[in-house]
Write an enzyme that holds these catalytic residues in place. Structure first.
Site, PDB file in Angstrom:
ATOM      1  CE  LYS A  45      -3.096  -2.307   3.212  1.00 64.84           C
ATOM      2  NZ  LYS A  45      -3.314  -2.785   4.419  1.00 64.84           N
ATOM      3  N   GLY A  46       2.425   1.300   0.393  1.00 64.52           N
ATOM      4  CA  GLY A  46       3.192   2.194   0.708  1.00 64.52           C
ATOM      5  C   GLY A  46       3.221   3.436  -0.246  1.00 64.52           C
ATOM      6  CD  GLU A 102       8.664  -1.183  -4.143  1.00 66.49           C
ATOM      7  OE1 GLU A 102       8.205  -1.043  -3.066  1.00 66.49           O
ATOM      8  OE2 GLU A 102       8.413  -1.960  -3.742  1.00 66.49           O
ATOM      9  CG  ASP A 103       6.499   2.519   0.176  1.00 61.70           C
ATOM     10  OD1 ASP A 103       7.608   1.076  -0.592  1.00 61.70           O
ATOM     11  OD2 ASP A 103       6.214   2.188   1.092  1.00 61.70           O
ATOM     12  CG  ASP A 106      14.495  -1.186   4.820  1.00 58.68           C
ATOM     13  OD1 ASP A 106      15.928  -0.262   4.953  1.00 58.68           O
ATOM     14  OD2 ASP A 106      14.045  -2.047   5.573  1.00 58.68           O
ATOM     15  CE  LYS A 134      14.818   3.682   6.126  1.00 57.06           C
ATOM     16  NZ  LYS A 134      14.000   1.793   6.912  1.00 57.06           N
ATOM     17  CG  PHE A 155      10.304   2.486  10.980  1.00 57.90           C
ATOM     18  CD1 PHE A 155      11.070   1.353   9.835  1.00 57.90           C
ATOM     19  CD2 PHE A 155       9.243   2.805  11.480  1.00 57.90           C
ATOM     20  CE1 PHE A 155      10.035   0.514   9.894  1.00 57.90           C
ATOM     21  CE2 PHE A 155       8.235   2.204  10.631  1.00 57.90           C
ATOM     22  CZ  PHE A 155       8.271   0.860   9.597  1.00 57.90           C
ATOM     23  CB  VAL A 156      10.839   7.032   6.934  1.00 61.34           C
ATOM     24  CG1 VAL A 156      11.890   7.864   7.351  1.00 61.34           C
ATOM     25  CG2 VAL A 156      10.389   6.438   6.423  1.00 61.34           C
ATOM     26  CG  ASP A 162       2.892   0.027   7.545  1.00 57.01           C
ATOM     27  OD1 ASP A 162       3.740   0.614   6.641  1.00 57.01           O
ATOM     28  OD2 ASP A 162       2.042  -0.667   8.018  1.00 57.01           O
ATOM     29  NE  ARG A 168      -0.442   1.349   4.818  1.00 57.21           N
ATOM     30  CZ  ARG A 168       0.583   0.857   4.740  1.00 57.21           C
ATOM     31  NH1 ARG A 168       1.522   0.901   3.801  1.00 57.21           N
ATOM     32  NH2 ARG A 168       0.528  -0.324   5.089  1.00 57.21           N
TER      33      ARG A 168
HETATM   34  P1  5GP Z   1      12.568  -4.249   1.622  1.00 56.45           P
HETATM   35  O1  5GP Z   1      12.394  -5.647   0.713  1.00 56.45           O
HETATM   36  O2  5GP Z   1      13.741  -3.417   0.098  1.00 56.45           O
HETATM   37  O3  5GP Z   1      13.334  -5.003   2.617  1.00 56.45           O
HETATM   38  O4  5GP Z   1      11.231  -3.749   1.746  1.00 56.45           O
HETATM   39  C1  5GP Z   1      11.219  -2.558   1.015  1.00 56.45           C
HETATM   40  C2  5GP Z   1       9.042  -2.675   2.040  1.00 56.45           C
HETATM   41  O5  5GP Z   1       9.494  -2.386   3.437  1.00 56.45           O
HETATM   42  C3  5GP Z   1       8.940  -1.038   1.907  1.00 56.45           C
HETATM   43  O6  5GP Z   1       7.710  -1.173   0.508  1.00 56.45           O
HETATM   44  C4  5GP Z   1       7.870  -0.877   3.141  1.00 56.45           C
HETATM   45  O7  5GP Z   1       7.168  -1.504   3.300  1.00 56.45           O
HETATM   46  C5  5GP Z   1       8.922  -1.161   4.334  1.00 56.45           C
HETATM   47  N1  5GP Z   1       9.762  -0.160   4.302  1.00 56.45           N
HETATM   48  C6  5GP Z   1      11.302  -0.352   4.985  1.00 56.45           C
HETATM   49  N2  5GP Z   1      11.958   0.794   5.045  1.00 56.45           N
HETATM   50  C7  5GP Z   1      10.854   1.240   5.635  1.00 56.45           C
HETATM   51  C8  5GP Z   1      10.954   2.330   6.575  1.00 56.45           C
HETATM   52  O8  5GP Z   1      11.571   3.426   6.922  1.00 56.45           O
HETATM   53  N3  5GP Z   1       8.876   2.929   6.848  1.00 56.45           N
HETATM   54  C9  5GP Z   1       8.391   2.051   6.816  1.00 56.45           C
HETATM   55  N4  5GP Z   1       7.175   2.216   7.276  1.00 56.45           N
HETATM   56  N5  5GP Z   1       8.270   0.669   5.974  1.00 56.45           N
HETATM   57  C10 5GP Z   1       9.672   0.384   5.258  1.00 56.45           C
END
Ligand code: 5GP
Length: 182
Positions: A45-46, A102-103, A106, A134, A155-156, A162, A168
């Site tokens: 949803k992000g 993507e939002d 990470d 990140k 963590f944002v 969310d 959100r």
């Molecule tokens: P990844 O698979 O790259 O580790 O993570 C992607 C997903 O993790 C993002 O789409 C998001 O939903 C969540 N995520 C990663 N870092 C953060 C953060 O700092 N804050 C929030 N709210 N979600 C995060």
């Protein structure tokens, strides 16, 4: 706003800054995909807030689709590393140029999983556009074509992001005060 005043330690990006950046990224996307029919996929949803900002400035021939990706379980602030992908409605992938919105990137697991999914289903090309990146947290190497902003390992929340399914709807991106992490 009904949320407590000390919910965030720091405001990183206001709506104005995000919209201005979305406009710049849209300009680059428009140019790169000129004369190419494009499928732009919003990751739920992000990414939904950033996605709609971006789409308002892309006037190419494109269709929009939605996919849900989840890797966090319950009230955690770290990814489980296991990504579950769900297509919201069926859409054509074969021979399409796909842009994933993507939002935040990470660990990179979600993007990697999505890229694999589109490639396995015969897309012509697949690229990533993310509001936030990140890089210090990366576990897998993913190529990100369009980045809104790079941030450090914090963590944002807000602007679609969310914590445990809330926050959100905050119209900016900020760093959550650890006191609100259970
Ligand atoms: P990844 O698979 O790259 O580790 O993570 C992607 C997903 O993790 C993002 O789409 C998001 O939903 C969540 N995520 C990663 N870092 C953060 C953060 O700092 N804050 C929030 N709210 N979600 C995060």
């Amino acid at each position: 706003m009904k949320y407590p005043k000390d919910l965030m330690n720091e405001v990183l990006f206001t709506r104005k800054q995000i919209v201005a950046r979305a406009k710049e990224l849209a300009k680059a996307i428009k140019k790169d995909y000129e004369n190419k029919p494009l499928t732009i996929v919003c990751t739920l949803k992000g990414a939904v807030f950033f996605f709609t900002d971006l789409m308002r400035y892309i006037d190419n021939d494109c269709n929009i689709e939605f996919m849900k990706a989840s890797s966090y379980i319950g009230n955690t602030t770290t990814s489980s590393g296991q990504v579950k992908l769900t297509k919201i409605m069926d859409f054509e992938i074969k021979n399409r140029d796909i842009l994933i919105v993507e939002d935040i990137v990470d660990t990179g697991y979600t993007c990697q999983e999505m890229i694999n999914f589109f490639q396995e289903n015969g897309c012509n090309s697949v690229k990533i556009c993310t509001l936030l990146n990140k890089p210090s947290r990366r576990k897998v190497d993913v190529d990100i074509a369009y980045v809104g902003f790079e941030i450090s390992d914090k963590f944002v929340i807000g602007y679609g992001l969310d914590y445990n399914e809330i926050y959100r709807n905050i119209p900016l991106v900020g760093v959550i005060n650890p006191k609100y992490i259970k």
